[in-house]
Motif scaffolding. Structure first.
Motif, PDB file in Angstrom:
ATOM      1  N   GLU A   1     -66.604 -47.579 -58.294  1.00 19.27           N
ATOM      2  CA  GLU A   1     -66.300 -46.637 -57.225  1.00 19.27           C
ATOM      3  C   GLU A   1     -64.928 -46.995 -56.667  1.00 19.27           C
ATOM      4  N   ARG A   2     -64.183 -45.994 -56.228  1.00 17.25           N
ATOM      5  CA  ARG A   2     -62.878 -46.234 -55.605  1.00 17.25           C
ATOM      6  C   ARG A   2     -62.887 -45.611 -54.211  1.00 17.25           C
ATOM      7  N   HIS A   3     -62.540 -46.420 -53.217  1.00 14.42           N
ATOM      8  CA  HIS A   3     -62.471 -45.898 -51.858  1.00 14.42           C
ATOM      9  C   HIS A   3     -61.504 -46.754 -51.047  1.00 14.42           C
ATOM     10  N   PRO A   4     -61.010 -46.256 -49.918  1.00 19.91           N
ATOM     11  CA  PRO A   4     -60.036 -47.003 -49.108  1.00 19.91           C
ATOM     12  C   PRO A   4     -60.658 -48.264 -48.510  1.00 19.91           C
ATOM     13  N   GLY A   5     -59.817 -49.293 -48.331  1.00 19.51           N
ATOM     14  CA  GLY A   5     -60.273 -50.554 -47.754  1.00 19.51           C
ATOM     15  C   GLY A   5     -59.110 -51.354 -47.197  1.00 19.51           C
ATOM     16  N   GLY A   6     -59.286 -52.676 -47.188  1.00 23.00           N
ATOM     17  CA  GLY A   6     -58.318 -53.589 -46.584  1.00 23.00           C
ATOM     18  C   GLY A   6     -58.864 -54.117 -45.272  1.00 23.00           C
ATOM     19  N   SER A   7     -58.854 -55.426 -45.096  1.00 27.82           N
ATOM     20  CA  SER A   7     -59.487 -56.031 -43.924  1.00 27.82           C
ATOM     21  C   SER A   7     -58.961 -55.489 -42.597  1.00 27.82           C
ATOM     22  N   PRO A   8     -57.643 -55.531 -42.336  1.00 27.46           N
ATOM     23  CA  PRO A   8     -57.175 -54.992 -41.056  1.00 27.46           C
ATOM     24  C   PRO A   8     -57.474 -53.496 -40.895  1.00 27.46           C
ATOM     25  N   ALA A   9     -57.354 -52.734 -41.984  1.00 26.86           N
ATOM     26  CA  ALA A   9     -57.680 -51.311 -41.913  1.00 26.86           C
ATOM     27  C   ALA A   9     -59.143 -51.117 -41.540  1.00 26.86           C
TER      28      ALA A   9
ATOM     29  N   GLY B   1     -57.710 -41.459 -40.839  1.00 25.43           N
ATOM     30  CA  GLY B   1     -57.683 -40.371 -39.867  1.00 25.43           C
ATOM     31  C   GLY B   1     -59.064 -39.859 -39.525  1.00 25.43           C
ATOM     32  N   SER B   2     -59.992 -39.903 -40.487  1.00 21.57           N
ATOM     33  CA  SER B   2     -61.346 -39.415 -40.230  1.00 21.57           C
ATOM     34  C   SER B   2     -62.080 -40.292 -39.227  1.00 21.57           C
ATOM     35  N   SER B   3     -61.620 -41.530 -39.034  1.00 24.45           N
ATOM     36  CA  SER B   3     -62.180 -42.420 -38.012  1.00 24.45           C
ATOM     37  C   SER B   3     -61.238 -42.549 -36.817  1.00 24.45           C
ATOM     38  N   LYS B   4     -60.305 -41.613 -36.710  1.00 20.09           N
ATOM     39  CA  LYS B   4     -59.397 -41.510 -35.571  1.00 20.09           C
ATOM     40  C   LYS B   4     -58.444 -42.685 -35.446  1.00 20.09           C
ATOM     41  N   VAL B   5     -58.079 -43.258 -36.603  1.00 21.39           N
ATOM     42  CA  VAL B   5     -57.046 -44.294 -36.637  1.00 21.39           C
ATOM     43  C   VAL B   5     -55.703 -43.619 -36.860  1.00 21.39           C
ATOM     44  N   ASN B   6     -54.736 -43.908 -36.003  1.00 26.42           N
ATOM     45  CA  ASN B   6     -53.394 -43.363 -36.128  1.00 26.42           C
ATOM     46  C   ASN B   6     -52.547 -44.295 -36.978  1.00 26.42           C
ATOM     47  N   VAL B   7     -52.132 -43.851 -38.163  1.00 29.59           N
ATOM     48  CA  VAL B   7     -51.285 -44.661 -39.042  1.00 29.59           C
ATOM     49  C   VAL B   7     -49.835 -44.447 -38.645  1.00 29.59           C
ATOM     50  N   LEU B   8     -49.176 -45.531 -38.235  1.00 26.35           N
ATOM     51  CA  LEU B   8     -47.792 -45.439 -37.776  1.00 26.35           C
ATOM     52  C   LEU B   8     -46.858 -45.172 -38.949  1.00 26.35           C
ATOM     53  N   THR B   9     -45.870 -44.339 -38.717  1.00 30.56           N
ATOM     54  CA  THR B   9     -44.872 -43.995 -39.738  1.00 30.56           C
ATOM     55  C   THR B   9     -43.641 -44.868 -39.559  1.00 30.56           C
TER      56      THR B   9
ATOM     57  N   LEU C   1     -52.514 -48.236 -36.517  1.00 31.06           N
ATOM     58  CA  LEU C   1     -52.444 -49.174 -37.632  1.00 31.06           C
ATOM     59  C   LEU C   1     -51.026 -49.194 -38.184  1.00 31.06           C
ATOM     60  N   LEU C   2     -50.423 -50.376 -38.195  1.00 29.09           N
ATOM     61  CA  LEU C   2     -49.118 -50.579 -38.825  1.00 29.09           C
ATOM     62  C   LEU C   2     -49.375 -51.239 -40.176  1.00 29.09           C
ATOM     63  N   THR C   3     -49.082 -50.524 -41.263  1.00 29.41           N
ATOM     64  CA  THR C   3     -49.434 -51.006 -42.590  1.00 29.41           C
ATOM     65  C   THR C   3     -48.331 -50.670 -43.589  1.00 29.41           C
ATOM     66  N   TRP C   4     -48.636 -50.765 -44.895  1.00 26.17           N
ATOM     67  CA  TRP C   4     -47.624 -50.656 -45.957  1.00 26.17           C
ATOM     68  C   TRP C   4     -48.235 -49.885 -47.122  1.00 26.17           C
ATOM     69  N   LEU C   5     -48.170 -48.553 -47.038  1.00 24.65           N
ATOM     70  CA  LEU C   5     -48.753 -47.680 -48.041  1.00 24.65           C
ATOM     71  C   LEU C   5     -47.678 -46.991 -48.865  1.00 24.65           C
ATOM     72  N   GLY C   6     -48.014 -46.631 -50.083  1.00 21.08           N
ATOM     73  CA  GLY C   6     -47.106 -45.853 -50.904  1.00 21.08           C
ATOM     74  C   GLY C   6     -47.204 -44.368 -50.584  1.00 21.08           C
ATOM     75  N   GLU C   7     -46.162 -43.642 -50.944  1.00 18.02           N
ATOM     76  CA  GLU C   7     -46.175 -42.179 -50.803  1.00 18.02           C
ATOM     77  C   GLU C   7     -46.738 -41.605 -52.099  1.00 18.02           C
ATOM     78  N   ASP C   8     -48.021 -41.837 -52.312  1.00 12.73           N
ATOM     79  CA  ASP C   8     -48.673 -41.430 -53.553  1.00 12.73           C
ATOM     80  C   ASP C   8     -50.082 -40.929 -53.233  1.00 12.73           C
TER      81      ASP C   8
END
Length: 310
Positions: free
Chosen positions: A28-36, A69-77, A51-58
């Motif tokens: 199964e593939r789903h989003p994760g990461g401890s701080p996330a 976003g579905s859990s109302k976490v705002n990902v900083l740009t 959340l200040l993190t390091w994601l790809g534009e993919d």
């Protein structure tokens, strides 16, 4: 400082794709990461969280952003991003315990669109605090934030990425000294300080900076000590375990939320945290154990919402 900023948490650290391999070979593939996961736990408990993190534009990065976003976490740009979104492979054994392999890079943007003012609490931990070049940037951010915000930290060690204990230890010690609250697993301490009792390490840490140090013992519950010398124990509720993915992260989110409710977060409340009543802390920790028990009773990193705790 605006009230809106002081009503928010800032979580700094990795968000990634978890690929889970079950004992029967299914994937199964789903989003994760401890701080996330900590950020998601806070969002589901009704807290405003960035959340200040390091994601790809993919496509993987888009999947992670939608999930947060579905859990109302705002990902900083930020002004720059990862070349690709990180992937962690979690292999689940017959007992439901996960082991990990990673394919990732970690850094922080040079600037980002954070809220005006300072957050009530800044949380970090795991890969983000050790893997370079981002680890050094995280430490600087935490040090800069400490005069104005409560600092919480979960080492959540990953030997596959962090090398030997002697390599990871200076990074861990530096964050422990900066933190007001530390949550760590007994497994992490056994790797970091083999042969030393977890309670002994926790008590040493509680005299080096943090007001509260909590050691989780999986299904056996948790031990905590304070800089004032208090010792606390909580028993984990007995549940049917689906897997342990995200259990510690949900405990950490519950710890931040519980201290928030108790009025013990924010730089202005640092002394109140140090002097916290043990009965208040006991109640917070018992609720954390309930949150973690719900998480392990279902597959994946799926922490409960506030309504599930009523």
């Amino acid at each position: 400082m605006t009230p809106a900023a002081q009503d928010r948490a800032l979580v700094v650290g990795e968000a990634l794709i978890d690929e889970v391999v079950r004992p029967d070979g299914s994937r199964e593939r789903h989003p994760g990461g401890s701080p996330a996961n900590v950020a998601i736990g806070l969002g589901r408990l009704g807290r405003a969280v960035d959340l200040l993190t390091w994601l790809g534009e993919d496509s993987d990065g888009d999947l992670v952003r939608r999930h947060l976003g579905s859990s109302k976490v705002n990902v900083l740009t930020g002004d720059r991003s990862a070349t690709r979104t990180p992937v962690a492979t979690a292999k689940i054994d017959a007992g439901g315990v996960a082991s990990y392999e990673f394919d990732l890079e970690w850094d922080l943007p040079s600037s980002w669109d954070d809220a005006e003012g300072d957050p009530l609490v800044v949380h970090t931990g795991s890969i983000a605090t050790v893997l370079q070049p981002g680890g050094a940037a995280v430490e600087r951010l935490v040090a800069d934030s400490r005069p104005r915000s409560t600092i919480t930290y979960d080492p959540n060690l990953r030997p596959v990425l962090m090398g030997s204990p002697s390599h990871a230890l200076p990074y861990v010690d530096a964050l422990v000294r900066l933190a007001d609250v530390v949550k760590v697993s007994d497994e992490d301490l056994a790797w970091l300080h083999p042969g030393v009792a977890p309670a002994e390490i926790a008590e040493q840490w509680s005299q080096s900076g943090p007001s509260l140090v909590v050691v989780t013992h999986g299904g056996e519950g948790a031990f905590a000590c304070t800089s004032a010398g208090a010792r606390l124990q909580v028993v984990a509720p007995k549940v049917q375990v689906a897997d342990t993915v995200g259990a510690g992260d949900s405990f950490m989110g519950g710890l931040i939320d519980g201290l928030w409710t108790a009025g013990l977060l924010g730089a202005a409340n640092r002394q109140a945290l140090a002097d916290a009543d043990t009965a208040v802390l006991q109640g917070v920790l018992e609720r954390c154990a309930r949150i973690a028990a719900i998480t392990v009773s279902r597959a994946g990193a799926n922490p409960p919402g506030a309504d599930e705790l009523l």
